[in-house]
Design an enzyme around this catalytic site. Structure first.
Site, short mmCIF file in Angstrom:
data_model
loop_
_atom_site.label_atom_id
_atom_site.label_comp_id
_atom_site.label_asym_id
_atom_site.label_seq_id
_atom_site.Cartn_x
_atom_site.Cartn_y
_atom_site.Cartn_z
CG PHE A 1 -1.86 1.22 1.18
CD1 PHE A 1 -2.98 1.21 0.35
CD2 PHE A 1 -1.59 2.36 1.91
CE1 PHE A 1 -3.83 2.32 0.27
CE2 PHE A 1 -2.43 3.48 1.83
CZ PHE A 1 -3.55 3.45 1.02
CG ASP B 1 5.54 3.59 1.92
OD1 ASP B 1 5.55 4.18 3.01
OD2 ASP B 1 4.52 3.47 1.22
CE LYS C 1 -0.92 5.42 7.93
NZ LYS C 1 -0.57 4.99 6.57
C1 LIG Z 1 -0.88 5.23 5.16
C2 LIG Z 1 0.15 4.83 4.19
C3 LIG Z 1 0.38 5.57 3.01
C4 LIG Z 1 -0.49 6.72 2.58
O1 LIG Z 1 -0.41 7.79 3.46
P1 LIG Z 1 -1.47 8.98 3.34
O2 LIG Z 1 -0.98 9.98 4.34
O3 LIG Z 1 -2.81 8.42 3.66
O4 LIG Z 1 -1.41 9.49 1.95
C5 LIG Z 1 1.43 5.18 2.20
N1 LIG Z 1 2.20 4.13 2.51
C6 LIG Z 1 2.00 3.39 3.63
C7 LIG Z 1 2.91 2.24 3.93
C8 LIG Z 1 0.96 3.71 4.50
O5 LIG Z 1 0.73 2.96 5.57
#
Ligand SMILES: *Cc1c(COP(=O)(O)O)cnc(C)c1O
Length: 396
Positions: free
Chosen positions: A138, A223, A252
């Site tokens: 994700f 990420d 986050k």
């Molecule tokens: C939550 C998340 C995102 C997206 O972040 P947003 O602030 O909602 O755009 C991207 N990568 C990972 C691994 C995430 O958990």
């Protein structure tokens, strides 16, 4: 206004992009939230791994209040001391030399994708643009990050997707090596998959990925939007695996709940972003960066990382004991306070029952309960959660 009145108004005015629970939180402190009717909840979701320091940590609240009275926003046409200081802190703690700030995880990944493509096209030519990512990953909800994400449920309805992403199974270095072509410019992975159901790769996988990248001159992007900022008991999750990426994205938990994203890179790569090639109006403004500085300092100075390791071990041990007793639990996995409890049954019912009993939980991929409490959680709150959770398991 009562919760029920808010929910009615929400149905009228808010787009239905989320399957929202009938909960209206209006105040938070530490590991607890209170709703509009005054009911108290123990928060083991923490805004999906955002409130790592708990709700309204005094240092973050004070930094926001002070900065709000001095300067909230000014353009990135000017120098922003809070942004510079936060970049210095993050670079000092990681492999990175330079930072770019934006407002969310998706935007941080967009920036990483753009930097990888620009760097590669300038160094190796225009044919080199493809990015290999993992199935069940994700990376966000913008068009580029939806295209990068390896989940059909996030992608369907939005064709045509952005060209230039190739998906391979996670935790399978041979598949990744086989997917490399002359078009490949980068590999983008979550070191531990979050939305994918708290998937911790085998020892050696990320090292093998690093070697494949080195061999083919590919950029490695991690990420760490969900697993960074102390969540796994180290500041950044990749530290567990003894390797570093070339680019890392954060968001986050980076500013204690203030909306922020960051893309960090080595000097070699960062050089590809020259004036005018990328930007963000709000990115790294004084207000959010003041919160970011307070957050990073608190994580370092308040023993948060040690505590996360200790509480993570305690909880995993307790969950494993529950697994012996309850056949509904299939597997327990995680590092630090990034814990997944995979069930043999759907998790939605457990989440609903927990909410009724004043415990906030989350379920990823239908059958994996994801426990991502504030990192300040203590044994008292952990035991309170376990008591409620055990009670629900006993009733199944
Ligand atoms: C939550 C998340 C995102 C997206 O972040 P947003 O602030 O909602 O755009 C991207 N990568 C990972 C691994 C995430 O958990």
């Amino acid at each position: 206004m009562k919760s029920s009145a808010w929910i009615e108004k929400s149905d009228k005015y808010i787009m239905r992009t989320y399957g929202r629970f009938p909960l209206v939180p209006v105040r938070g402190e530490g590991c607890y939230l209170w709703d509009a009717d005054g009911k108290k909840y123990l928060d083991f979701l923490a805004g999906v791994a955002v409130n790592n320091l708990g709700h309204c940590h005094p240092a973050v609240t004070a930094a926001l209040a002070k900065q709000a009275g001095e300067l909230i926003h000014c353009s990135n046409y000017y120098q922003i001391p809070q942004q510079i200081e936060l970049a210095e802190l993050l670079c000092g703690l990681s492999f990175a030399d330079k930072a770019f700030f934006c407002n969310s995880g998706a935007e941080a990944n967009e920036a990483a994708i753009k930097l990888a493509r620009k760097y590669s096209r300038e160094k190796y030519g225009t044919d080199r643009f493809e990015i290999i990512t993992a199935l069940a990953s994700f990376h966000g909800r913008t068009m580029a990050t939806v295209s990068a994400t390896g989940q059909e449920k996030v992608q369907k309805f939005f064709d045509p997707l952005l060209h230039g992403f190739r998906h391979v199974p996670f935790n399978d270095a041979a598949s990744l090596a086989a997917a490399v072509s002359p078009c490949t410019c980068a590999v983008m992975l979550e070191p531990i998959q979050g939305e994918g159901g708290v998937v911790v790769p085998d020892a050696g996988y990320l090292q093998a990925v690093r070697e494949i990248c080195n061999e083919h001159n590919l950029i490695l992007i991690f990420d760490e939007v969900q697993v960074g900022m102390g969540r796994t008991g180290k500041m950044f999750a990749h530290e567990h695996f003894g390797i570093t990426p070339d680019i890392m994205t954060l968001a986050k938990a980076l500013a204690g709940g203030a909306p922020i994203g960051a893309m960090l890179a080595t000097d070699e790569l960062a050089g590809a972003f020259t004036p005018g090639t990328h930007g963000s109006t709000f990115g790294g403004n004084p207000l959010v960066c003041a919160a970011g500085i307070a957050t990073v300092r608190a994580i370092m100075e308040e023993g948060i990382l040690n505590r996360t390791c200790e509480m993570g071990e305690y909880l995993v041990g307790e969950f494993e004991a529950l697994q012996q007793k309850f056949p509904a639990i299939k597997e327990v996995r995680g590092i630090g306070l990034m814990i997944g409890v995979e069930l043999n049954i759907a998790g939605a019912d457990i989440v609903k029952k927990a909410l009724e009993r004043g415990l906030l939980l989350n379920c990823a991929q239908e059958k994996v309960l994801r426990f991502v409490p504030p990192l300040i959680v203590g044994k008292k709150e952990a035991d309170e959660m376990l008591k409620i959770f055990t009670g629900i398991l006993e009733e199944l």
